[in-house]
Scaffold this active site. Structure first.
Site, PDB file in Angstrom:
ATOM      1  N   THR A 162       0.645  -0.881   0.032  1.00  0.00           N
ATOM      2  CA  THR A 162       0.018  -0.401  -0.086  1.00  0.00           C
ATOM      3  C   THR A 162       0.382   1.254   0.101  1.00  0.00           C
ATOM      4  OG1 THR A 162      -1.924  -0.931   1.251  1.00  0.00           O
ATOM      5  CG2 THR A 162      -2.005   1.314   1.471  1.00  0.00           C
TER       6      THR A 162
ATOM      7  N   SER B 194       1.116  -7.555  -1.306  1.00  0.00           N
ATOM      8  CA  SER B 194       1.859  -8.474  -0.162  1.00  0.00           C
ATOM      9  C   SER B 194       1.332 -10.196   0.184  1.00  0.00           C
ATOM     10  CB  SER B 194       2.589  -8.078   1.065  1.00  0.00           C
ATOM     11  OG  SER B 194       1.726  -8.214   1.593  1.00  0.00           O
TER      12      SER B 194
HETATM   13  N1  ASP Z   1      -2.457  -5.330   0.461  1.00  0.00           N
HETATM   14  C1  ASP Z   1      -2.004  -5.029   0.912  1.00  0.00           C
HETATM   15  C2  ASP Z   1      -0.644  -5.164   0.416  1.00  0.00           C
HETATM   16  O1  ASP Z   1      -0.370  -6.229   2.120  1.00  0.00           O
HETATM   17  C3  ASP Z   1      -1.807  -3.751   2.162  1.00  0.00           C
HETATM   18  C4  ASP Z   1      -0.671  -2.956   2.900  1.00  0.00           C
HETATM   19  O2  ASP Z   1       0.050  -2.898   2.082  1.00  0.00           O
HETATM   20  O3  ASP Z   1      -1.245  -3.167   3.569  1.00  0.00           O
HETATM   21  O4  ASP Z   1       0.216  -5.262  -0.172  1.00  0.00           O
END
Ligand code: ASP
Length: 562
Positions: free
Chosen positions: A27, A103
């Site tokens: 993110t 991730s």
């Molecule tokens: N879906 C995102 C990830 O883990 C969530 C984040 O980065 O906070 O890449």
């Protein structure tokens, strides 16, 4: 870089720390798209170069980054933070992976890519910050903690709940806090920095889907906390490698043959058996109730299923579903598991247990028995070893710390190993990485004092080989400068290398004494004007300074060593 962040100046100039930021996605770098938030490239230019806290506006400078296993170097534009509370500036560059990931899609290949990037660049940077999505961040931290062996530098992972380009975000504070930690404190661990707290990576879990306080390490207090005044490091908690070995990595993790299963009321032995009969399965993390309890099943059917699988060579590790506390054989339901051969994972998180299992199973010569034994032992501070007594010393005030360090310094200089051992028995470990008025740690002193056994002993206690004194010198530089060949070799075996800022002076000195400098990793070279200037500075230091650096140069001049 000083561990305690108290030695800011190099003759009136401000010392720079060098940090490599490795961008994997998440993110923190995301932008909106028609299909939702997606990772975007150009983080350094788009997000950091325009922000005064990340860019002091100094003239552009490039730094070298090793970009592949062949050792190819790419020149990267760098940025520098303004001066921090600790009188340092942090120079950094962002190295973006080819493919930036959410991730939730990362796996052992991505972990290996991070480990390799750190390994290739280990001697070029003081420390590393890894930007990563939060979803699987705790798994990555745990995996890296096992993959990075004999780590001597800080590796700080962070991410954010809101992208850096959003008006209200946590990305700015998380990244700046990580840079400050990485740029000032030698915490030789894989850490996770989030919402003003630095956690041990393999103790952390994601505990909130959208709160800024997204992570916690419920069974281990934070290693450091950032307040409005400063970052307070709990040095007593910091884990240090205690062996004479260089930094290296082990990237081969057997993630394909491990699994995790959460026990629930009414779970049937056949369900557990079905998982345990998955093709090729070698290890299972069983998330049990409370202090490690699971239903016996009718006629002990569950226990039999587990015992049978263990007989077939599958390692089963018991961790608790509770957020805090440890698996311990208190109840009959828990004891029957351990009687069946299930290993206690004590207070390990599921993330740590799963990645540790994958790491151990991939080691050469791994047998189920030795993997099972190692699962209950702390390898990187991932579990609280119940057999270890916890000593609580009285809280020392600053003068006591200084006093203890001085007494230790005298014992080192006098070559009194017994006295050094006595002092270390009663003092906190952090004394080893504390610095005197000239920024010398006990390792600096031992590196340039004759008693090799003292240096050996201090290294085995966890003294850092990477800290730099007030003149920016590492212990390796001092040892080479003092002509102490055996000290140089021992330091290099322990992972020491010369800092990039020491190279010019080292090349110059190597012309006069190629042997010992060769051992320190420096070959003879032409002298440039800049080097001549540097030599003058060196002479100046050796004449005027009463620091150990100066003394070392004098010792070398009278030809005290090879
Ligand atoms: N879906 C995102 C990830 O883990 C969530 C984040 O980065 O906070 O890449």
């Amino acid at each position: 870089m000083m561990e305690n962040g108290t030695v800011p100046e190099k003759n009136n100039a401000v010392l720079e720390s060098r940090v490599l930021i490795i961008m994997t996605g998440g993110t923190i770098c995301m932008r909106p798209s028609p299909s939702g938030f997606v990772p975007a490239r150009g983080f350094q230019e788009q997000c950091l170069s325009r922000v005064p806290t990340f860019n002091d506006g100094s003239p552009p400078a490039t730094i070298d980054v090793v970009v592949n296993a062949a050792g190819d170097i790419k020149s990267h534009p760098s940025l520098r933070t303004p001066q921090t509370t600790y009188g340092r500036q942090v120079r950094y560059t962002v190295f973006e992976f080819e493919e930036l990931l959410d991730s939730s899609s990362i796996d052992a290949k991505g972990w290996a890519e991070i480990a390799h990037t750190i390994e290739w660049n280990y001697t070029l940077f003081d420390s590393f910050v890894v930007l990563h999505g939060t979803d699987s961040l705790a798994y990555t931290c745990s995996a890296l903690s096992f993959m990075l062996q004999n780590l001597g530098k800080s590796v700080v992972l962070t991410g954010s709940q809101a992208p850096m380009l959003e008006l209200q975000n946590d990305a700015t504070d998380n990244l700046l806090g990580s840079l400050v930690v990485a740029g000032h404190f030698m915490i030789p661990e894989v850490c996770l920095y989030f919402n003003n707290k630095l956690f041990r990576g393999n103790r952390s879990s994601k505990v909130a889907a959208s709160d800024f306080a997204a992570f916690d390490s419920p069974n281990c207090p934070p290693l450091a906390v950032t307040t409005s005044m400063r970052t307070n490091v709990n040095w007593q908690l910091v884990y240090r490698p205690r062996s004479i070995q260089q930094f290296h990595i082990q990237t081969n993790l057997d993630t394909k043959h491990v699994a995790c299963l959460r026990i629930f009321p009414g779970i049937q032995p056949e369900m557990v058996d079905a998982v345990l009969r998955l093709d090729g399965l070698r290890g299972l993390v069983l998330e049990t109730f409370g202090a490690g309890n699971a239903p016996h099943g009718q006629d002990n059917a569950m226990t039999k299923v587990l015992a049978d699988a263990i007989k077939r060579g599958i390692v089963i590790v018991n961790v608790t579903q509770c957020l805090t506390g440890s698996v311990s054989p208190v109840y009959a339901t828990g004891m029957s598991l351990s009687n069946a051969g299930v290993v206690a994972g004590f207070d390990m998180t599921t993330e740590a247990a799963l990645t540790k299992l994958a790491y151990l199973l991939a080691l050469p010569d791994a047998t189920p028995d030795c993997v099972a034994r190692q699962m209950s032992v702390s390898l990187r501070g991932e579990l609280t070893a119940s057999s270890q007594p916890v000593f609580q010393h009285p809280i020392h005030t600053l003068p006591d710390r200084v006093q203890a360090l001085t007494i230790l310094g005298y014992a080192i200089a006098q070559g009194d190993l017994v006295r050094v051992q006595e002092i270390l028995k009663t003092e906190h470990d952090w004394i080893l990485n504390d610095a005197d008025y000239s920024g010398n740690t006990p390792i600096h002193l031992a590196a340039s004092s004759p008693g090799l056994p003292i240096l050996h002993f201090l290294l085995l206690q966890g003294g850092s080989v990477h800290l730099r004194n007030r003149n920016g010198r590492t212990p390796l530089f001092l040892a080479a400068n003092a002509g102490l060949a055996e000290h140089v070799l021992l330091l290099r075996k322990s992972g020491a290398h010369l800092h990039s800022e020491e190279q010019t002076a080292a090349h110059l000195l190597a012309r006069r004494r190629p042997g010992v400098w060769g051992l320190a990793g420096i070959g003879p070279q032409e002298i440039s004007n800049a080097e001549l200037e540097e030599e003058e500075e060196e002479k100046e230091k050796s004449r005027g300074s009463d620091s150990i650096d100066g003394l070392a140069i004098r010792a070398q001049r009278v030809g005290s060593a090879p």
